[in-house]
Every structure is written in structure tokens, then in C-alpha cells.
Design a protein around this motif. Structure first.
Motif, mmCIF file in Angstrom:
data_model
loop_
_atom_site.group_PDB
_atom_site.id
_atom_site.type_symbol
_atom_site.label_atom_id
_atom_site.label_comp_id
_atom_site.label_asym_id
_atom_site.label_seq_id
_atom_site.Cartn_x
_atom_site.Cartn_y
_atom_site.Cartn_z
ATOM 1 N N LEU A 179 23.948 -42.100 36.373
ATOM 2 C CA LEU A 179 23.304 -42.012 35.059
ATOM 3 C C LEU A 179 23.825 -40.753 34.382
ATOM 4 C CD1 LEU A 179 21.119 -42.821 32.938
ATOM 5 C CD2 LEU A 179 19.513 -41.406 34.232
ATOM 6 N N VAL A 180 24.409 -40.899 33.197
ATOM 7 C CA VAL A 180 24.964 -39.768 32.467
ATOM 8 C C VAL A 180 23.919 -39.235 31.490
ATOM 9 C CG1 VAL A 180 26.791 -38.993 30.918
ATOM 10 C CG2 VAL A 180 27.298 -40.696 32.681
ATOM 11 N N THR A 181 23.677 -37.929 31.528
ATOM 12 C CA THR A 181 22.716 -37.286 30.631
ATOM 13 C C THR A 181 23.425 -36.212 29.813
ATOM 14 O OG1 THR A 181 22.078 -35.547 32.198
ATOM 15 C CG2 THR A 181 20.896 -37.648 32.353
ATOM 16 N N ALA A 182 22.674 -35.535 28.947
ATOM 17 C CA ALA A 182 23.255 -34.501 28.089
ATOM 18 C C ALA A 182 23.423 -33.169 28.806
ATOM 19 C CB ALA A 182 22.391 -34.311 26.838
ATOM 20 N N GLY A 183 23.144 -33.124 30.088
ATOM 21 C CA GLY A 183 23.277 -31.896 30.852
ATOM 22 C C GLY A 183 22.404 -31.949 32.086
ATOM 23 N N ALA A 184 22.583 -30.970 32.970
ATOM 24 C CA ALA A 184 21.811 -30.944 34.211
ATOM 25 C C ALA A 184 20.317 -30.784 33.944
ATOM 26 C CB ALA A 184 22.312 -29.822 35.118
ATOM 27 N N SER A 185 19.960 -29.995 32.927
ATOM 28 C CA SER A 185 18.537 -29.799 32.620
ATOM 29 C C SER A 185 17.883 -31.110 32.211
ATOM 30 C CB SER A 185 18.366 -28.765 31.501
ATOM 31 O OG SER A 185 18.754 -27.480 31.940
ATOM 32 N N ASP A 186 18.572 -31.904 31.399
ATOM 33 C CA ASP A 186 18.024 -33.201 31.002
ATOM 34 C C ASP A 186 17.862 -34.110 32.210
ATOM 35 O OD1 ASP A 186 17.978 -32.345 28.430
ATOM 36 O OD2 ASP A 186 19.383 -33.818 27.632
ATOM 37 N N ALA A 187 18.817 -34.050 33.131
ATOM 38 C CA ALA A 187 18.717 -34.873 34.333
ATOM 39 C C ALA A 187 17.516 -34.456 35.178
ATOM 40 C CB ALA A 187 20.007 -34.758 35.148
#
Length: 329
Positions: A179-187
Motif C-alpha cells: 500500500l503506497v501512502t504519502a509518507g511513513a507518518s501517513d502509513a
């Protein structure tokens, strides 16, 4: 605002603050909603619309008025604290810090002068590979642009490339597991918001990344710290086993590669034992690999946490912000 009522020093109502927030500007921030909210709150502080020493509204109340998640508000407050704009007092709330002659927060977000190492965000300059990568992406737009562009889980070719990266490191992975997110924090937000409910416990290393602690607290969870000893990883595994038995956690948050802030690296034998231990206790493990690729010359490769058995309950969070460029978000 020419002047700020004295009552705002005691407490600022959520509705009054929400009325001053430009949610259009918040939504325009391409990095993340919480960063856009943090930037907007900082603007209000700088312009004097929110007084120094003012107590900010409770996270849950402001989130309700703005129509966003509590995690978004909690993360925005965390950004303010990390950059010296606000401070939290246990049992009293979050307060605006009077500003001195320190560097403006916006300047910190944009980076420091060339040649200056900036330790606040652990954000190195862009990799030399970034420009060529963007050039290649631009050349591919003639075919990529034919797609509508809305891919909630991430572009297929990107997910396949990430899956190959993990497989090459020894953790067999397929694109449908990515799953691709806008960054590690969003993940991390997505995982913690999904698994942790009010009163749930989460095992963490001690010390650990403070942002993860804030995220757990924001959804009503409680962190159970387990001390790291880089010189005695076996004891760390045993203590994690004991904590899992005693506290019945739903998650364990780990940074086995260059842990923040200790820099500890968990040896392969120990990480295999720990993965098996947490699996036995039915604890979902969140592995933060944001720093996993920051190896010094001569460092030996260490297999990913969860390898070589890929079916254990393990969610790996990776990031390009440290190895390529934080601006990719």
C-alpha cells in the motif's frame, strides 16, 4: 487581528479557532493534511490571531468542529511541539510558546542554509538520483497520463517495484501486499488508527520515535515501553516476551534497523526470535524501516524483520524520505 482578548490566554474555544483557520489552505498542502493544519496554526500564531500562552482546544473537540480525525489534530499539535511553537503540560493542555528570536518554523520546514546539518527533521538533501528519476517520469507522462490517476493503493508499477525490493532483501513480497501512502507518518497513522482502540496497549522500544507514541495516545491507546540494550539483545527479546504476556498488547512498534534515537540494530538471530515470540502472542508487529537503508560503508546487510517466514503478522513501513528526498511527499 490588531489585538487578542486576554481571555485567549486562558483558553481558546474550538469554534473560535476553527473560524480563523483557512481549511482551503490546509487542504492545499500536498504533503499531508496534518502538516497543512500545523502550518495554518503556525500562521495564526505568527500573525497574533492566537496569543502567546493561549491554551489550544482539546484535540477531540477541535477535530469534531473542523470535521477531521483526531489523529490529524494530534499530529498537527505534535508538529507545533517539535518545532517549539507549542508545549504540552500534563493534565493542563497544549499551550502556545512565546516566540523569541529563534528561526521561524517555516524556515525549518524549508531547510537550512547550504552546508548546515539540520538535525531537527533527520532530512538530508535530495539524492543525486532524484533529478534523473523525475526526468524519466516526465518522459513517461505521454502514456501514464492516459490513466485517470486515481489509484488509492498506489500505481501498479510502483507497487511491483517495491515488492521486488523487499523480495531481493529476503522477504518474499507480492504487489498486492503493498500500500503506497504519502509518507511513513501517513502509513503509521493508517495502521495505528485501524488496530488501536481506546485502552489498547502497544509495545514500544524505549527510547523510541516520539511521533509514534503521540499517534498511539491520540487514538486512546497506551504505550508499554521495553528498554533497548544494544549490547544485550537477548534480554530485550525476553523482556518483550514478558511484556506481551503481562499486558495483552494489540500491536508492537519496532525499529530494528538503526532505531530512532538510539541507532541500535537488532541482530538477525534476535529479530527472528522476537518475530516468533510476538507471533506466538498474536501481536501484530509494525516494523518502521524509515532508516533501514541508512547503512554506513562496510555495514553488513541484515535481513528484514519477519524473514524468512513471510506469513507472520507483520506490517512493514518503509520510506524514501531519508534515502531519496523528504519532498517526495
Amino acid at each position: 487581528m490588531a489585538s487578542t482578548p486576554a481571555r485567549l490566554r486562558d483558553g481558546l474555544s474550538a469554534r473560535a479557532l476553527a473560524a480563523a483557520i483557512d481549511m482551503t489552505a490546509v487542504a492545499r498542502d500536498s504533503r499531508s493534511l496534518y502538516l497543512g493544519l500545523a502550518q495554518e496554526l503556525h500562521r495564526l500564531v505568527e500573525e497574533g490571531a492566537v496569543a502567546a500562552d493561549a491554551r489550544l482546544p482539546a484535540e477531540r473537540v477541535l477535530a469534531s468542529v473542523l470535521g477531521v480525525s483526531r489523529v490529524t489534530v494530534a499530529s498537527a499539535y505534535r508538529e507545533l511541539r517539535e518545532h517549539g511553537i507549542a508545549v504540552s503540560v500534563h493534565g493542563a493542555g497544549t499551550f502556545v510558546v512565546p516566540r523569541g528570536d529563534s528561526q521561524p518554523w517555516g524556515g525549518i520546514l524549508r531547510g537550512t542554509q547550504p552546508g548546515v546539518l539540520e538535525f531537527v527533521n533527520a532530512a538530508p538533501p535530495a539524492s543525486a538520483l532524484l533529478g534523473p528519476a523525475y526526468d524519466a517520469a516526465a518522459r513517461a507522462l505521454s502514456t501514464t497520463g492516459l490513466h485517470v490517476g486515481y489509484v488509492p493503493t498506489g500505481v501498479g508499477r510502483l507497487r511491483e517495484a517495491i515488492a521486488r525490493y523487499y523480495s531481493a532483501r529476503g522477504l518474499p513480497t507480492s504487489a498486492d501486499q503493498i500500500l503506497v501512502t504519502a509518507g511513513a507518518s501517513d502509513a503509521l497513522h493508517a495502521v495505528i488508527d485501524t488496530f488501536v482502540e481506546q485502552g489498547n496497549r502497544v509495545l514500544t522500544e524505549h527510547p523510541t520515535y516520539p511521533g509514534a507514541i503521540d499517534m498511539v495516545r491520540a487514538v486512546g491507546g497506551k504505550c508499554v515501553p521495553v528498554a533497548i540494550d544494544p549490547d544485550d539483545p537477548d534480554t530485550f527479546v525476553e523482556n518483550m516476551d514478558r511484556a506481551a504476556r503481562q499486558h495483552d498488547p494489540v500491536l508492537a512498534y519496532l525499529m530494528p534497523d538503526h532505531s530512532n534515537p538510539s541507532g541500535a540494530v537488532l541482530p538477525e538471530t534476535s529479530r527472528r526470535r522476537l518475530a516468533a515470540t510476538l507471533h506466538r502472542h498474536a501481536v501484530v508487529t509494525v516494523v518502521d524501516e524509515a532508516s533501514a537503508d541508512l547503512r554506513l560503508d562496510g555495514d553488513a546487510d541484515v535481513e528484514p524483520f519477519g524473514a524468512p517466514v513471510p506469513d507472520r503478522a507483520c506490517i512493514t513501513v518503509g520510506s524514501l524520505s531519508k534515502t531519496v528526498w523528504g519532498g517526495l511527499r
